[in-house]
Design a protein around this motif. Structure first.
Motif, PDB file in Angstrom:
ATOM      1  N   GLN A  15       0.827  -1.200   0.000  1.00 21.47           N
ATOM      2  CA  GLN A  15       0.000   0.000   0.000  1.00 21.47           C
ATOM      3  C   GLN A  15       0.868   1.261   0.000  1.00 21.47           C
TER       4      GLN A  15
ATOM      5  N   LEU B 176       2.354   1.708  -3.447  1.00 19.51           N
ATOM      6  CA  LEU B 176       1.308   2.186  -4.343  1.00 19.51           C
ATOM      7  C   LEU B 176       1.026   3.663  -4.098  1.00 19.51           C
ATOM      8  N   ALA B 177       1.008   4.072  -2.838  1.00 20.60           N
ATOM      9  CA  ALA B 177       0.762   5.481  -2.509  1.00 20.60           C
ATOM     10  C   ALA B 177       1.898   6.355  -3.045  1.00 20.60           C
TER      11      ALA B 177
ATOM     12  N   PHE C 174       3.757   5.688  -5.593  1.00 19.19           N
ATOM     13  CA  PHE C 174       3.609   5.712  -7.045  1.00 19.19           C
ATOM     14  C   PHE C 174       2.534   6.702  -7.466  1.00 19.19           C
ATOM     15  N   ARG C 175       1.408   6.707  -6.743  1.00 22.58           N
ATOM     16  CA  ARG C 175       0.306   7.622  -7.075  1.00 22.58           C
ATOM     17  C   ARG C 175       0.675   9.072  -6.788  1.00 22.58           C
ATOM     18  N   ASP C 176       1.481   9.308  -5.762  1.00 21.02           N
ATOM     19  CA  ASP C 176       1.855  10.672  -5.392  1.00 21.02           C
ATOM     20  C   ASP C 176       2.949  11.247  -6.287  1.00 21.02           C
ATOM     21  N   ARG C 177       3.511  10.415  -7.121  1.00 27.28           N
ATOM     22  CA  ARG C 177       4.586  10.868  -8.008  1.00 27.28           C
ATOM     23  C   ARG C 177       4.047  11.916  -8.972  1.00 27.28           C
TER      24      ARG C 177
END
Length: 120
Positions: free
Chosen positions: A21, A24-25, A27-30
């Protein structure tokens, strides 16, 4: 014997899930590829790479110029040595010619002296 702890497995599974998680977070915040900060970093990296390539090319040109200079100096030294050998050979030929002339003059003088003694 110790008691079987099923919680260890559950704890490991939960830790792994939390790690997934978190990844993934991140990666999404990139930031997106068209973000100004990303573009600025990319242009800075390109500038660094270009400067590195320019310096490498300059070093290569300098190396080639130095090599050409060394070759020219070696060729000039070789030509100088050849000229020196030719000069020495010419001097030796002149000395031999002068010696031959002296020897001939001495031989002619001896011959003339012998003829003069024979005529008396």
């Amino acid at each position: 014997m110790g008691q079987f702890k099923a919680n260890q497995l559950v704890d490991r599974l939960e830790t792994a899930a939390k790690a997934r998680q978190a990844a993934l977070a991140r990666f999404r915040d990139r930031p997106a590829a068209d973000d100004p900060a990303v573009l600025a970093r990319q242009s800075a990296r390109r500038a660094i790479v270009q400067a590195r390539e320019d310096r490498a090319e300059a070093r290569e040109r300098a190396r080639r110029a130095a090599e050409a200079q060394r070759e020219a100096e070696a060729l000039a030294e070789q030509e100088r040595q050849i000229a020196e050998l030719a000069r020495q050979a010419a001097e030796k030929a002149e000395r031999q010619a002068a010696l031959a002339a002296e020897q001939k003059a001495a031989r002619d003088a001896r011959f003339a002296a012998r003829k003069a003694r024979a005529r008396r």
